[in-house]
Structure formats: structure tokens, C-alpha cells
Design a protein around this motif. Structure first.
Motif, PDB file in Angstrom:
ATOM      1  N   MET A 179       1.275  -0.975  -0.325  1.00  0.00           N
ATOM      2  CA  MET A 179      -0.505   0.211   0.111  1.00  0.00           C
ATOM      3  C   MET A 179       0.642   1.196   0.675  1.00  0.00           C
ATOM      4  SD  MET A 179      -2.603   1.173   3.156  1.00  0.00           S
ATOM      5  CE  MET A 179      -3.965   0.810   2.455  1.00  0.00           C
ATOM      6  N   GLU A 180       0.607   2.169  -0.796  1.00  0.00           N
ATOM      7  CA  GLU A 180       1.195   2.948  -1.040  1.00  0.00           C
ATOM      8  C   GLU A 180       0.999   5.019   0.219  1.00  0.00           C
ATOM      9  OE1 GLU A 180       2.515   5.274  -4.569  1.00  0.00           O
ATOM     10  OE2 GLU A 180       1.711   3.235  -5.549  1.00  0.00           O
ATOM     11  N   GLN A 181       1.455   4.997   0.749  1.00  0.00           N
ATOM     12  CA  GLN A 181       1.178   6.109   1.768  1.00  0.00           C
ATOM     13  C   GLN A 181       1.559   7.511   1.117  1.00  0.00           C
ATOM     14  OE1 GLN A 181       3.418   5.493   5.135  1.00  0.00           O
ATOM     15  NE2 GLN A 181       2.207   4.333   5.856  1.00  0.00           N
ATOM     16  N   TYR A 182       1.202   8.638   0.881  1.00  0.00           N
ATOM     17  CA  TYR A 182       1.162   9.998   0.724  1.00  0.00           C
ATOM     18  C   TYR A 182       0.939  11.072   2.088  1.00  0.00           C
ATOM     19  CZ  TYR A 182      -0.714   7.384  -3.630  1.00  0.00           C
ATOM     20  OH  TYR A 182      -0.375   6.406  -4.470  1.00  0.00           O
ATOM     21  N   ASN A 183       2.401  11.850   1.667  1.00  0.00           N
ATOM     22  CA  ASN A 183       2.174  12.699   2.835  1.00  0.00           C
ATOM     23  C   ASN A 183       2.201  14.600   2.216  1.00  0.00           C
ATOM     24  OD1 ASN A 183       2.805  14.263   4.774  1.00  0.00           O
ATOM     25  ND2 ASN A 183       5.037  14.426   4.547  1.00  0.00           N
ATOM     26  N   LEU A 184       0.272  14.906   2.777  1.00  0.00           N
ATOM     27  CA  LEU A 184       0.324  16.084   1.976  1.00  0.00           C
ATOM     28  C   LEU A 184      -0.488  16.202   2.761  1.00  0.00           C
ATOM     29  CD1 LEU A 184      -2.723  14.276  -0.396  1.00  0.00           C
ATOM     30  CD2 LEU A 184      -0.574  14.997  -1.252  1.00  0.00           C
ATOM     31  N   THR A 185      -0.058  18.054   2.108  1.00  0.00           N
ATOM     32  CA  THR A 185      -0.233  19.409   3.307  1.00  0.00           C
ATOM     33  C   THR A 185      -2.088  19.489   2.842  1.00  0.00           C
ATOM     34  OG1 THR A 185      -0.177  21.227   1.782  1.00  0.00           O
ATOM     35  CG2 THR A 185       2.217  20.330   2.801  1.00  0.00           C
ATOM     36  N   ALA A 186      -2.794  20.517   4.105  1.00  0.00           N
ATOM     37  CA  ALA A 186      -3.418  20.870   3.715  1.00  0.00           C
ATOM     38  C   ALA A 186      -4.008  21.296   2.436  1.00  0.00           C
ATOM     39  CB  ALA A 186      -3.661  21.398   4.909  1.00  0.00           C
ATOM     40  N   LYS A 187      -3.067  22.259   2.101  1.00  0.00           N
ATOM     41  CA  LYS A 187      -3.606  22.879   1.137  1.00  0.00           C
ATOM     42  C   LYS A 187      -3.199  22.134  -0.502  1.00  0.00           C
ATOM     43  CE  LYS A 187      -1.574  27.593   1.970  1.00  0.00           C
ATOM     44  NZ  LYS A 187      -0.807  28.294   2.224  1.00  0.00           N
ATOM     45  N   GLU A 188      -2.175  21.151  -0.081  1.00  0.00           N
ATOM     46  CA  GLU A 188      -2.200  20.134  -1.515  1.00  0.00           C
ATOM     47  C   GLU A 188      -3.413  19.144  -1.324  1.00  0.00           C
ATOM     48  OE1 GLU A 188       2.942  19.612  -0.945  1.00  0.00           O
ATOM     49  OE2 GLU A 188       1.444  18.316  -0.175  1.00  0.00           O
ATOM     50  N   PHE A 189      -3.782  18.629  -0.474  1.00  0.00           N
ATOM     51  CA  PHE A 189      -5.245  17.774   0.231  1.00  0.00           C
ATOM     52  C   PHE A 189      -6.404  18.355  -0.918  1.00  0.00           C
ATOM     53  CE2 PHE A 189      -9.168  16.335   1.944  1.00  0.00           C
ATOM     54  CZ  PHE A 189      -8.826  14.802   1.789  1.00  0.00           C
ATOM     55  N   ILE A 190      -6.642  19.895  -0.290  1.00  0.00           N
ATOM     56  CA  ILE A 190      -7.982  20.881  -0.645  1.00  0.00           C
ATOM     57  C   ILE A 190      -7.712  20.745  -2.222  1.00  0.00           C
ATOM     58  CG2 ILE A 190      -8.557  23.111  -1.168  1.00  0.00           C
ATOM     59  CD1 ILE A 190      -7.886  23.286   2.394  1.00  0.00           C
ATOM     60  N   TYR A 191      -6.296  21.076  -2.730  1.00  0.00           N
ATOM     61  CA  TYR A 191      -6.032  21.113  -4.118  1.00  0.00           C
ATOM     62  C   TYR A 191      -6.982  19.926  -4.834  1.00  0.00           C
ATOM     63  CZ  TYR A 191      -3.985  21.953  -9.043  1.00  0.00           C
ATOM     64  OH  TYR A 191      -3.737  21.915 -10.406  1.00  0.00           O
ATOM     65  N   LEU A 192      -6.250  18.793  -4.204  1.00  0.00           N
ATOM     66  CA  LEU A 192      -6.797  17.990  -5.573  1.00  0.00           C
ATOM     67  C   LEU A 192      -7.926  17.454  -5.233  1.00  0.00           C
ATOM     68  CD1 LEU A 192      -3.627  15.331  -4.377  1.00  0.00           C
ATOM     69  CD2 LEU A 192      -3.769  16.129  -6.582  1.00  0.00           C
ATOM     70  N   CYS A 193      -8.696  17.660  -3.934  1.00  0.00           N
ATOM     71  CA  CYS A 193     -10.163  17.437  -4.166  1.00  0.00           C
ATOM     72  C   CYS A 193     -10.910  18.181  -4.760  1.00  0.00           C
ATOM     73  CB  CYS A 193     -10.450  17.668  -2.480  1.00  0.00           C
ATOM     74  SG  CYS A 193     -10.362  16.598  -1.482  1.00  0.00           S
ATOM     75  N   LEU A 194     -10.548  19.726  -5.439  1.00  0.00           N
ATOM     76  CA  LEU A 194     -11.373  20.367  -6.515  1.00  0.00           C
ATOM     77  C   LEU A 194     -10.836  19.865  -7.073  1.00  0.00           C
ATOM     78  CD1 LEU A 194     -10.567  23.782  -4.352  1.00  0.00           C
ATOM     79  CD2 LEU A 194     -12.599  22.763  -4.184  1.00  0.00           C
ATOM     80  N   ASN A 195      -9.603  19.855  -7.947  1.00  0.00           N
ATOM     81  CA  ASN A 195      -9.692  19.292  -8.906  1.00  0.00           C
ATOM     82  C   ASN A 195      -9.702  18.464  -9.425  1.00  0.00           C
ATOM     83  OD1 ASN A 195      -7.923  18.538 -11.044  1.00  0.00           O
ATOM     84  ND2 ASN A 195      -6.541  19.911 -10.854  1.00  0.00           N
ATOM     85  N   ALA A 196     -10.164  16.927  -8.560  1.00  0.00           N
ATOM     86  CA  ALA A 196     -10.701  16.135  -8.207  1.00  0.00           C
ATOM     87  C   ALA A 196     -13.053  16.577  -8.522  1.00  0.00           C
ATOM     88  CB  ALA A 196     -11.009  15.270  -7.364  1.00  0.00           C
ATOM     89  N   GLY A 197     -13.029  17.621  -8.615  1.00  0.00           N
ATOM     90  CA  GLY A 197     -14.233  18.121  -8.944  1.00  0.00           C
ATOM     91  C   GLY A 197     -15.016  18.587  -7.176  1.00  0.00           C
ATOM     92  N   ALA A 198     -14.642  17.874  -5.904  1.00  0.00           N
ATOM     93  CA  ALA A 198     -14.965  18.307  -5.234  1.00  0.00           C
ATOM     94  C   ALA A 198     -15.476  19.718  -4.801  1.00  0.00           C
ATOM     95  CB  ALA A 198     -14.255  18.109  -3.445  1.00  0.00           C
ATOM     96  N   ARG A 199     -16.667  20.065  -4.157  1.00  0.00           N
ATOM     97  CA  ARG A 199     -17.256  21.575  -4.564  1.00  0.00           C
ATOM     98  C   ARG A 199     -17.357  21.890  -2.419  1.00  0.00           C
ATOM     99  NH1 ARG A 199     -21.942  22.860  -7.305  1.00  0.00           N
ATOM    100  NH2 ARG A 199     -21.816  21.593  -9.776  1.00  0.00           N
ATOM    101  N   ARG A 200     -17.061  20.654  -1.952  1.00  0.00           N
ATOM    102  CA  ARG A 200     -17.028  21.064  -0.125  1.00  0.00           C
ATOM    103  C   ARG A 200     -16.099  20.601   0.666  1.00  0.00           C
ATOM    104  NH1 ARG A 200     -20.999  23.737   3.519  1.00  0.00           N
ATOM    105  NH2 ARG A 200     -22.159  25.156   2.156  1.00  0.00           N
ATOM    106  N   VAL A 201     -15.253  20.691   1.141  1.00  0.00           N
ATOM    107  CA  VAL A 201     -13.811  19.736   1.895  1.00  0.00           C
ATOM    108  C   VAL A 201     -14.024  19.927   2.847  1.00  0.00           C
ATOM    109  CG1 VAL A 201     -11.612  18.899   2.273  1.00  0.00           C
ATOM    110  CG2 VAL A 201     -12.199  19.293   0.058  1.00  0.00           C
ATOM    111  N   TYR A 202     -14.221  18.905   4.681  1.00  0.00           N
ATOM    112  CA  TYR A 202     -15.191  18.538   5.281  1.00  0.00           C
ATOM    113  C   TYR A 202     -13.699  17.987   5.618  1.00  0.00           C
ATOM    114  CZ  TYR A 202     -19.200  19.218   3.743  1.00  0.00           C
ATOM    115  OH  TYR A 202     -20.730  19.943   3.444  1.00  0.00           O
ATOM    116  N   GLY A 203     -13.382  18.956   7.495  1.00  0.00           N
ATOM    117  CA  GLY A 203     -12.947  18.239   8.311  1.00  0.00           C
ATOM    118  C   GLY A 203     -11.379  18.433   8.484  1.00  0.00           C
ATOM    119  N   ILE A 204     -11.068  19.497   7.478  1.00  0.00           N
ATOM    120  CA  ILE A 204     -10.003  20.439   7.448  1.00  0.00           C
ATOM    121  C   ILE A 204     -10.429  22.168   7.272  1.00  0.00           C
ATOM    122  CG2 ILE A 204      -8.647  21.276   5.163  1.00  0.00           C
ATOM    123  CD1 ILE A 204      -7.572  18.669   4.857  1.00  0.00           C
TER     124      ILE A 204
END
Length: 71
Positions: free
Chosen positions: A1-26
Motif C-alpha cells: 500500500m502506498e502512503q502519501y504525505n500531503l499538506t492541507a493545501k495540497e489535499f484541498i487542491y487535489l479535492c477541488l481538482n477532482a470535482g469536490a465542492r466542499r472539503v470537510y474536516g480541514i
């Protein structure tokens, strides 16, 4: 299993790029950035993700996110 090390900004960027309208918990890290600096901040996050090899950019500047990242 691969592990990823993301900052909050990186996570939000990826979520928005994938089509998310909201990101909860951050807390929205981009709210702290002035609107005129937002594109600069997005570019910085893109460069960080490319350096980590989580995504790449093609010749035309299109973003290609690693498939496992989107899963």
C-alpha cells in the motif's frame, strides 16, 4: 500500500481538482490567502505536487493527477 504525505493545501487542491465542492474536516487554508495572491498559491501547490510526483503537467500545462491519488 502506498502512503502519501500531503499538506492541507495540497489535499484541498487535489479535492477541488477532482470535482469536490466542499472539503470537510480541514480548515480552509486558502481563506488566509489574499485574492490577488491566490493564483500564485495554486501554482506553488502545483509545483509541490509535481515535485512529489503525485501529479504531472503535460506540454500544454494540463494537470494529470496520479490515478491512485484520485482513488
Amino acid at each position: 500500500m502506498e502512503q502519501y504525505n500531503l499538506t492541507a493545501k495540497e489535499f484541498i487542491y487535489l479535492c477541488l481538482n477532482a470535482g469536490a465542492r466542499r472539503v470537510y474536516g480541514i480548515e480552509d487554508e486558502f481563506k488566509k490567502v489574499r485574492k490577488e495572491n491566490l493564483m500564485t498559491e495554486f501554482s506553488k501547490v502545483q509545483k509541490e505536487l509535481v515535485q512529489k510526483r503525485y501529479m504531472r503537467m503535460d506540454f500544454d500545462g494540463n494537470v494529470i493527477i496520479k490515478k491512485k491519488m484520485l482513488e
